[in-house]
Write a protein that holds these residues in place. Structure first.
Motif, PDB file in Angstrom:
ATOM      1  N   SER A 386       3.276   1.154  -8.302  1.00 11.09           N
ATOM      2  CA  SER A 386       3.470   0.159  -7.256  1.00 11.09           C
ATOM      3  C   SER A 386       3.294  -1.206  -7.891  1.00 11.09           C
ATOM      4  O   SER A 386       2.594  -1.334  -8.903  1.00 11.09           O
ATOM      5  CB  SER A 386       2.408   0.314  -6.168  1.00 11.09           C
ATOM      6  OG  SER A 386       2.398   1.628  -5.684  1.00 11.09           O
ATOM      7  N   ILE A 403      -3.766  -5.289   1.165  1.00 15.65           N
ATOM      8  CA  ILE A 403      -3.433  -4.052   1.888  1.00 15.65           C
ATOM      9  C   ILE A 403      -3.669  -2.866   0.952  1.00 15.65           C
ATOM     10  O   ILE A 403      -3.716  -3.039  -0.268  1.00 15.65           O
ATOM     11  CB  ILE A 403      -1.946  -4.019   2.358  1.00 15.65           C
ATOM     12  CG1 ILE A 403      -1.011  -4.155   1.144  1.00 15.65           C
ATOM     13  CG2 ILE A 403      -1.667  -5.071   3.394  1.00 15.65           C
ATOM     14  CD1 ILE A 403       0.409  -3.763   1.448  1.00 15.65           C
ATOM     15  N   PRO A 485      17.208  -4.032  -0.512  1.00 19.68           N
ATOM     16  CA  PRO A 485      17.234  -4.407  -1.932  1.00 19.68           C
ATOM     17  C   PRO A 485      16.818  -3.254  -2.837  1.00 19.68           C
ATOM     18  O   PRO A 485      15.995  -2.420  -2.458  1.00 19.68           O
ATOM     19  CB  PRO A 485      16.185  -5.525  -2.003  1.00 19.68           C
ATOM     20  CG  PRO A 485      15.231  -5.247  -0.893  1.00 19.68           C
ATOM     21  CD  PRO A 485      15.930  -4.411   0.143  1.00 19.68           C
TER      22      PRO A 485
HETATM   23  N1  LIG Z   1      14.607 -13.685   2.328  1.00 18.75           N
HETATM   24  C1  LIG Z   1      14.628 -12.357   2.298  1.00 18.75           C
HETATM   25  N2  LIG Z   1      13.487 -11.711   2.390  1.00 18.75           N
HETATM   26  C2  LIG Z   1      13.474 -10.374   2.362  1.00 18.75           C
HETATM   27  C3  LIG Z   1      14.686  -9.668   2.242  1.00 18.75           C
HETATM   28  C4  LIG Z   1      15.888 -10.394   2.128  1.00 18.75           C
HETATM   29  O1  LIG Z   1      16.975  -9.821   2.002  1.00 18.75           O
HETATM   30  N3  LIG Z   1      15.799 -11.739   2.149  1.00 18.75           N
HETATM   31  N4  LIG Z   1      14.660  -8.306   2.266  1.00 18.75           N
HETATM   32  C5  LIG Z   1      13.553  -7.731   2.984  1.00 18.75           C
HETATM   33  C6  LIG Z   1      13.558  -6.305   2.809  1.00 18.75           C
HETATM   34  S1  LIG Z   1      14.741  -5.458   3.640  1.00 18.75           S
HETATM   35  C7  LIG Z   1      12.614  -5.668   2.066  1.00 18.75           C
HETATM   36  S2  LIG Z   1      12.578  -3.978   2.012  1.00 18.75           S
HETATM   37  C8  LIG Z   1      11.619  -6.369   1.299  1.00 18.75           C
HETATM   38  C9  LIG Z   1      11.617  -5.831  -0.116  1.00 18.75           C
HETATM   39  O2  LIG Z   1      10.862  -6.643  -0.881  1.00 18.75           O
HETATM   40  P1  LIG Z   1      10.299  -6.293  -2.297  1.00 18.75           P
HETATM   41  O3  LIG Z   1      10.902  -5.046  -2.809  1.00 18.75           O
HETATM   42  O4  LIG Z   1      10.413  -7.485  -3.129  1.00 18.75           O
HETATM   43  O5  LIG Z   1       8.842  -5.877  -1.978  1.00 18.75           O
HETATM   44  P2  LIG Z   1       7.548  -6.753  -1.787  1.00 18.75           P
HETATM   45  O6  LIG Z   1       7.920  -8.102  -1.307  1.00 18.75           O
HETATM   46  O7  LIG Z   1       6.769  -6.629  -2.990  1.00 18.75           O
HETATM   47  O8  LIG Z   1       6.917  -5.944  -0.592  1.00 18.75           O
HETATM   48  C10 LIG Z   1       7.509  -5.852   0.679  1.00 18.75           C
HETATM   49  C11 LIG Z   1       6.449  -5.428   1.685  1.00 18.75           C
HETATM   50  O9  LIG Z   1       5.965  -4.159   1.353  1.00 18.75           O
HETATM   51  C12 LIG Z   1       4.559  -4.179   1.136  1.00 18.75           C
HETATM   52  N5  LIG Z   1       4.243  -3.309   0.024  1.00 18.75           N
HETATM   53  C13 LIG Z   1       4.612  -3.478  -1.244  1.00 18.75           C
HETATM   54  N6  LIG Z   1       4.116  -2.505  -2.011  1.00 18.75           N
HETATM   55  C14 LIG Z   1       3.400  -1.718  -1.201  1.00 18.75           C
HETATM   56  C15 LIG Z   1       2.641  -0.546  -1.420  1.00 18.75           C
HETATM   57  N7  LIG Z   1       2.555  -0.013  -2.631  1.00 18.75           N
HETATM   58  N8  LIG Z   1       2.044   0.041  -0.368  1.00 18.75           N
HETATM   59  C16 LIG Z   1       2.159  -0.509   0.861  1.00 18.75           C
HETATM   60  N9  LIG Z   1       2.871  -1.603   1.125  1.00 18.75           N
HETATM   61  C17 LIG Z   1       3.468  -2.217   0.112  1.00 18.75           C
HETATM   62  C18 LIG Z   1       4.281  -5.606   0.783  1.00 18.75           C
HETATM   63  O10 LIG Z   1       2.949  -5.968   1.015  1.00 18.75           O
HETATM   64  C19 LIG Z   1       5.252  -6.345   1.682  1.00 18.75           C
HETATM   65  O11 LIG Z   1       4.762  -6.429   2.997  1.00 18.75           O
HETATM   66  O12 LIG Z   1      11.874  -7.744   1.282  1.00 18.75           O
HETATM   67  C20 LIG Z   1      12.206  -8.289   2.565  1.00 18.75           C
HETATM   68  N10 LIG Z   1      12.288  -9.701   2.465  1.00 18.75           N
END
Ligand SMILES: Nc1nc2c(c(=O)[nH]1)N[C@H]1C(S)=C(S)[C@@H](COP(=O)(O)OP(=O)(O)OC[C@H]3O[C@@H](n4cnc5c(N)ncnc54)[C@H](O)[C@@H]3O)O[C@H]1N2
Ligand code: MOO
Ligand SMILES: [Mg+2]
Length: 613
Positions: A386, A403, A485
């Motif tokens: 992660s 978290i 993404p």
């Molecule tokens: N401006 C934009 N913002 C976002 C977009 C977009 O297209 N434009 N896409 C959204 C979508 S859909 C997603 S899915 C997320 C993906 O973002 P990332 O892959 O960069 O992930 P993070 O930002 O690192 O995390 C997203 C979210 O998930 C939580 N998280 C991360 N890792 C864990 C874990 N191991 N266990 C539990 N939760 C986790 C993190 O805290 C964030 O809340 O981006 C959106 N934004």
């Protein structure tokens, strides 16, 4: 019904591409792969045969192993010359055409054109769409005559039309009956005519099917094989075909406890009395041949005695004295209750094919053949971690803004269930050095690296820099929800390479991208033969909101209504952070890109979470 194998798909790649500087349009790259290959991948599941219509760049298409048909008319006469060439050469009653520059074409193009053609008893069917009027008026109906399903018997009409000097695509069918089939998703017919349009498409979100196809082309099975005792082979993938060394059963035998007899002795109307000449137990074949008027007491699984072809179960015998039995002649029919040698598996025939995943039935089947050890592919090593500064591990205190890391555990569970060898690398801080170090270690140990988080547009530039330094990784936007993404590519470090699947961070997005994108890729790398997840069609209990043009995976609960019929409802809020929805659900509702809102009672596709075996 028009079946798939009645249709030849013809990819029209014979044009001049004047607005593309006369380059071979079909070979222009979209997400690193030729446009024509995208079209091929979308058409292939829809038709029985495929061919290209090509005039100038034959060599570019030869590598696909498909027929390449040139126009018969000289001088680049347009798509109708390609259609004519296809109608002349196709060996099926129907031909479906699609241009090589339309990589988003509908996955149900053939099925819907075929349904329209039949419904109108037509000779050809073309796609039409309603396009919004730029002036804000009523939508304009637009015909797409090159997306056409046509009876090959229409050839004489086209020959006459072209012979008259006509070339216009929309009017050739003359007196033939045309069906127009309305497709709601106009974007699916988007074609690429200029370099700007190609750049725009490369930037847009890609359909799920395209991502799946791109992943499929880059996954190669692990080569190493190991020989395992049966008891350790559950869940493993067979690396070579198994040919039956013996027949199962090895002899004709009885399916019942009763009496083996000659069916011919049961003629007539009156009860028949037979002399009991032998007793045959399972594992102890009889010693005497049974003559007419005789029978043998026999147990289930015992070898049928010579001369007998039928078994009467003991409960159907009217009277048994030890020396004789009496039965009604209609108690059984001749041949009943006899199991044939080889009726399960025949010696010399393939029993299991390589690529088969060994489940309980396969372990038993191998045992039934007397096979004690089996050659399987080595387990696919999948390193996962992660990413995120906000992540804490269960058992640690949770400070402000942080978290718990749940993705690590869902990933561990999913990888384990799939039969991979999971290499848990913990969680990695959003720091360039930490990320690079983790990737290097993972690359040295694993065939595949799966990460979660850090791939959205907000992903720090340093992530992209590191990945670019370590290999070739693309950041995809996939037209799906959740799971938009994703990073995908190959990385190299310390003389090793590994496939990288960078899944989005949101917990449900991790699961959706794993099941619908990573899973088929991993299975392919594990050496497993393609196992399409069965989609089951179930009515929706209530209306479901859905954006047309995007694939949505909504969490569903399928259960019986008061009348006993299965129906499905969504679990409630569908946010991609709501992991509890995955736990409440017993299925994923798969809402395909071309679908819009779903009304109550409408059929939707679901994938069940749990299977029997
Ligand atoms: N401006 C934009 N913002 C976002 C977009 C977009 O297209 N434009 N896409 C959204 C979508 S859909 C997603 S899915 C997320 C993906 O973002 P990332 O892959 O960069 O992930 P993070 O930002 O690192 O995390 C997203 C979210 O998930 C939580 N998280 C991360 N890792 C864990 C874990 N191991 N266990 C539990 N939760 C986790 C993190 O805290 C964030 O809340 O981006 C959106 N934004
Ligand atoms: O699609 Mo993101 O992957 O919804 O959460
Ligand atoms: Mg993050």
């Amino acid at each position: 019904m028009i079946a798939k194998h009645h249709i030849t798909g013809l990819i029209l790649a014979g044009g001049l591409a004047t607005r593309m500087g006369q380059q071979d349009k079909g070979m222009l790259a979209l997400h690193g792969q030729p446009l024509a290959q995208h079209v091929l991948q979308r058409l292939a599941p829809q038709v029985g045969a495929l061919a290209f219509n090509v005039n100038d760049h034959h060599a570019h298409y030869a590598g696909y192993g498909l027929p390449v048909w040139p126009d018969d008319l000289a001088g680049h006469c347009g798509p109708l010359a390609g259609l004519q060439s296809g109608l002349r050469r196709a060996g099926t009653p129907y031909l479906l055409t699609a241009p090589c520059d339309s990589p988003l074409l509908p996955p149900d193009l053939a099925a819907r054109l075929a349904a329209g053609l039949l419904a109108h008893d037509a000779d050809l069917a073309i796609a039409v769409t309603d396009e919004p009027d730029s002036a804000g008026g009523a939508p304009q109906r637009r015909r797409h005559p090159v997306f056409c399903l046509v009876k090959t018997s229409a050839l004489p009409r086209l020959d006459a039309y072209l012979a008259s000097g006509e070339r216009r695509v929309g009017a050739w069918h003359g007196g033939l009956k045309l069906a127009e089939v309305l497709f709601e998703d106009a974007a699916a017919f988007r074609n690429i005519n200029t370099p700007e349009e190609l750049a725009e498409l490369n930037n847009d979100a890609m359909p799920v099917e395209m991502a799946q196809a791109l992943l499929a082309t880059s996954a190669t099975p692990v080569g190493e094989v190991e020989q395992l005792p049966l008891a350790q082979a559950l869940g493993r993938i067979l690396s070579a075909d198994i040919v039956s060394p013996i027949s199962v059963p090895a002899h004709d035998n009885s399916a019942m406890d009763g009496y083996a007899l000659r069916g011919a002795d049961l003629a007539g109307e009156a009860p028949v009395t037979l002399a009991v000449a032998d007793t045959i137990l399972a594992g102890r074949p009889g010693t005497v041949a049974i003559a007419a008027g005789q029978c043998a007491r026999i147990m289930t699984g015992a070898v049928m005695p010579a001369g007998c072809d039928s078994v009467v179960p003991q409960e159907l015998v009217l009277q048994a004295s030890g020396q004789t039995i009496t039965i009604r002649p209609d108690a059984i029919r001749a041949g009943d209750n006899r199991r044939f040698k080889g009726e399960d598996l025949m010696q010399g025939q393939p029993a299991l094919l390589q690529g088969k995943r060994l489940g309980p039935a396969e372990l038993g089947l191998l045992a039934s053949l007397g096979i004690a050890t089996v050659a399987v592919r080595r387990r696919l090593r999948v390193a996962f971690f992660s990413t995120g500064d906000e992540l804490r591990q269960p058992g640690q205190p949770l400070d402000a803004g942080s978290i718990y890391d749940s993705n690590r555990y869902t990933l561990l569970g999913m990888l384990d269930r799939l039969g991979c060898e999971p290499l848990d690398m913990g969680s990695v801080q959003d720091q360039p050095a930490a990320l690079e170090a983790a990737l290097r270690v993972a690359c040295s140990k694993a065939d595949v690296i799966i990460t979660s988080g850090g791939v959205s547009s907000g992903a720090a530039d340093h992530t992209r820099e590191i990945l670019a330094r370590l290999g070739k990784v693309a950041f995809w936007k996939i037209n799906m929800r959740p799971g938009r993404p994703m990073a995908f590519g190959q990385i190299h470090a310390g003389g090793h390479s590994a496939l990288l699947l960078g899944l989005p961070g949101n917990p449900v997005a991790v699961m959706a991208t794993f099941y619908f994108l990573a899973r088929p890729t991993l299975l392919r790398m594990m050496g497993a033969s393609a196992e399409e997840l069965p989609l089951i069609s179930v009515p929706a209990q209530a209306a479901i909101r859905k954006k047309r043009g995007r694939t949505e995976y909504q969490r569903g609960i399928v259960e019986r209504d008061a009348g006993g019929r299965q129906q499905v409802r969504v679990t409630g809020a569908q946010g991609s952070g709501i992991l509890s929805s995955m736990s409440q659900a017993n299925c994923m509702i798969v809402l395909h890109a071309q679908q819009g809102h779903v009304s109550a009672g409408e059929l939707v596709d679901i994938v069940l979470f749990h299977g029997l075996v």
